[in-house]
Design a protein around this motif. Structure first.
Motif, short mmCIF file in Angstrom:
data_model
loop_
_atom_site.label_atom_id
_atom_site.label_comp_id
_atom_site.label_asym_id
_atom_site.label_seq_id
_atom_site.Cartn_x
_atom_site.Cartn_y
_atom_site.Cartn_z
N PHE A 6 0.85 -1.19 0.00
CA PHE A 6 0.00 0.00 0.00
C PHE A 6 0.89 1.25 0.00
N LEU A 56 2.82 10.03 3.47
CA LEU A 56 1.73 9.20 2.97
C LEU A 56 0.46 9.36 3.81
N THR A 98 -7.86 4.77 -0.83
CA THR A 98 -7.63 5.51 0.41
C THR A 98 -8.90 5.58 1.25
N CYS A 136 -5.18 9.86 7.51
CA CYS A 136 -5.98 8.67 7.17
C CYS A 136 -6.18 7.72 8.34
N ARG A 193 -12.02 14.04 -11.06
CA ARG A 193 -12.28 12.68 -11.52
C ARG A 193 -12.29 11.73 -10.33
N LEU A 252 -6.69 5.86 -6.64
CA LEU A 252 -5.96 5.99 -5.38
C LEU A 252 -6.89 6.54 -4.29
N GLY A 253 -7.79 7.42 -4.69
CA GLY A 253 -8.77 7.97 -3.75
C GLY A 253 -9.72 6.91 -3.23
N SER A 304 -10.76 9.26 -8.54
CA SER A 304 -9.42 8.68 -8.59
C SER A 304 -9.37 7.29 -7.94
N PRO A 331 7.11 17.42 -8.34
CA PRO A 331 6.01 16.51 -8.06
C PRO A 331 6.57 15.14 -7.64
N MET A 377 3.06 4.13 -3.44
CA MET A 377 2.90 5.58 -3.40
C MET A 377 4.23 6.34 -3.39
N ILE A 401 -6.07 15.76 4.70
CA ILE A 401 -4.96 15.69 3.74
C ILE A 401 -4.71 17.08 3.14
N GLU A 460 5.24 11.85 -7.70
CA GLU A 460 4.12 11.05 -8.17
C GLU A 460 4.23 9.62 -7.66
N PRO A 461 3.11 9.00 -7.26
CA PRO A 461 3.15 7.59 -6.89
C PRO A 461 3.66 6.78 -8.08
#
Lengths: 407, 126
Positions: free
Chosen positions: A29, A313, A265, A318, A257, A261-262, A259, A195, A33, A301, A197-198
């Motif tokens: 997990f 992360l 999460t 979270c 959008r 990943l969202g 996501s 950035p 990321m 977040i 990025e994962p």
């Protein structure tokens, strides 16, 4: 002499395996990321606890957490090396399963909790310093806290705090420790400018799926029996994870959008939120807990990012914030019709429980945050917490472990 | 005189461009997966909570070495196949080539980049 119950024992052994699986799941997990130069490092930060705590818990961890109470603060040394913890049940914890199984089940919680913290400081910490931090943290934060909340005679337990499967002990402790750690060591090089990025969202999604399955053991097993409470916990867990995932998906959709990943999460957030409440609340209460947890963590977040804080992360947002809500929600929704061994919450005519839950949350936050912050600062001054800029640039896979993930 | 066409295009237009060039008789080419950005400066992607900015976008770069008299036609073919009309369609650079050597045979210049059935053979230009 208590009687071993085969069904309870079998269920708890299965749960032990499920909760163990959550640490590798968490590793992936998190691993998905980070940037690809740090995946082996990130996987190692979680996996190493299966080894480290696998030894520590047997040697003395279990004894400090669940040994005979000393002043409500810590367990005694009677169970060093798991002496006297064997096939016979310990009626203090579960009269129907071997005491050794209870110890093994609890070990898996002690393994995953410090692994959770690592999400706060990936990609920049010296491995040696991290190992030292981890063993000290487990000894002075996890073991005492575990005793306070779950140990017979523990001072928070005495007050009547309800934490079914680790809202305080696991999630709030890990979340606020991660926050303290990140604040103490500072951001990754280039944070906010480049950035980050994962590098492999599929890993994160896979890890999420395995975490969800494992969570049935985490919460369902915390009943310490194969009974109605365990079933309630399992259904509450699933319902909260589902509700939070849907709400999170909706929130990210409104922001552009839906996501992937969202969605993943949101699942983890719902599962973390219901953890303390799972064995005390109805399925509908669990649904509400999950649905409210999503916006809490979603905007936590944002808040964290706006502050320019590199709690990489979002363990605090979270896990810490979701379980804070879950602990308080336990004080609202807990019902003795679900679990006669529990208590009634505010909505069932007992406002006192809410106050108790609030107190437990504040104590856990403060203790985990302060001790972790001081510990990291002391280690930073003495042996140094961070890798050099060059090592960070190259990535920890090569610089710390001498390996490449992808040849 | 030999020229090199260096075309930076969208990833998703690569196959169409390749087919169009093949139809024209462009036999030899190299393709690179690159990252970069132009005027647009990047795009917004969906993140965990809201969106985040990515400044280096994945693009495809095609290199072709060919005779000067074929350049306009090939450039036009690439433009037609690669254009979507949206920001990020890419750029084409044209460079002079000093010399080409085919390693196997030691051939130099235009001979080194001639292939059976290529654009010049199709046009009957030897």
């Amino acid at each position: 002499m208590a009687q071993i119950n085969a069904g309870d024992t079998a269920w708890l052994m299965v749960c032990c395996s499920l909760v163990l699986m959550m640490t590798p799941a968490l590793a992936f997990f998190y691993g998905g990321m980070v940037r690809k130069k740090n995946i082996l490092s990130t996987l190692t930060l979680s996996y190493v606890f299966m080894a480290l705590i696998g030894v520590q818990w047997v040697l003395y961890g279990y004894s400090l957490a669940f040994g005979p109470d000393i002043g409500g603060i810590i367990g005694g040394l009677e169970y060093l090396g798991l002496a006297g913890v064997g096939a016979a049940p310990d009626p203090n914890y579960s009269a129907n399963v071997p005491a050794l199984l209870f110890a093994a089940f609890q070990m898996m919680f002690a393994v995953i909790t410090p692994a959770l913290i690592t999400g706060g400081f990936v990609e920049r910490i010296r491995f040696k310093s991290f190992l030292l931090f981890s063993i000290i943290w487990s000894t002075i934060v996890y073991d005492p806290l575990c005793h306070w909340v779950w140990g017979v005679g523990g001072w928070l337990r005495q007050m009547g705090v309800l934490d079914f499967a680790g809202g305080t002990v696991v999630h709030i402790a890990a979340g606020f420790s991660a926050l303290a750690f990140a604040m103490a060591v500072g951001p990754r090089k280039g944070f906010g400018r480049t950035p980050m990025e994962p590098h492999n969202i599929p890993y994160t999604v896979l890890g999420t799926g395995l975490l969800w399955v494992g969570w049935f053991g985490f919460n369902g097993g915390s009943a310490l029996a194969a009974d109605g409470v365990a079933v309630h916990a399992l259904v509450a867990t699933n319902t909260s994870g589902a509700a939070a995932a849907l709400v999170w998906m909706l929130l990210s959709w409104l922001d552009g959008r839906p996501s992937t990943l969202g969605l993943a999460t949101g699942m983890v957030v719902g599962l973390a939120a219901v953890t303390p409440a799972s064995g005390y609340v109805t399925p509908m209460a669990a649904m509400f807990i999950g649905a409210v947890a999503a916006p809490i963590s979603y905007y936590a977040i944002r808040f964290r990012a706006r502050r320019g804080l590199d709690e990489s992360l979002d363990v605090w947002a979270c896990h810490g914030m979701a379980s804070t809500w879950g602990m308080l929600a336990t004080g609202l929704f807990a019902s003795t019709t679900v679990n006669p061994a529990g208590a009634n919450g505010l909505f069932h005519g007992n406002p006192g429980l809410f106050a108790t839950q609030l107190w437990a949350v504040v104590v856990t936050m403060a203790y985990a945050f302060v001790v972790t912050y001081v510990l990291v600062k002391v280690l930073d001054w003495s042996i140094g917490m961070r890798v050099s800029e060059m090592e960070e640039e190259v990535g920890l896979d090569v610089s710390a472990h001498g390996e490449r993930a992808y040849s | 005189m030999l020229k090199k066409i260096e075309a930076i295009i969208r990833e998703d237009r690569f196959n169409d461009v390749k087919e169009a060039l093949r139809g024209l008789g462009i036999v030899g080419m190299n393709m690179f997966e690159i990252r970069g950005h132009g005027r647009q400066g990047g795009i917004e992607l969906a993140g965990r909570s809201g969106t985040f900015q990515v400044d280096m976008l994945t693009k495809v770069q095609i290199n072709i070495v060919l005779s000067e008299h074929n350049v306009d036609e090939v450039v036009q073919t690439i433009v037609n196949a690669a254009r979507t009309g949206e920001t990020g369609d890419g750029l084409i650079f044209i460079h002079p080539i000093e010399e080409v050597v085919r390693i196997r045979t030691g051939e130099r210049g235009r001979e080194a980049v001639m292939y059976p059935g290529d654009i010049d053979e199709k046009k009957g230009q030897k």
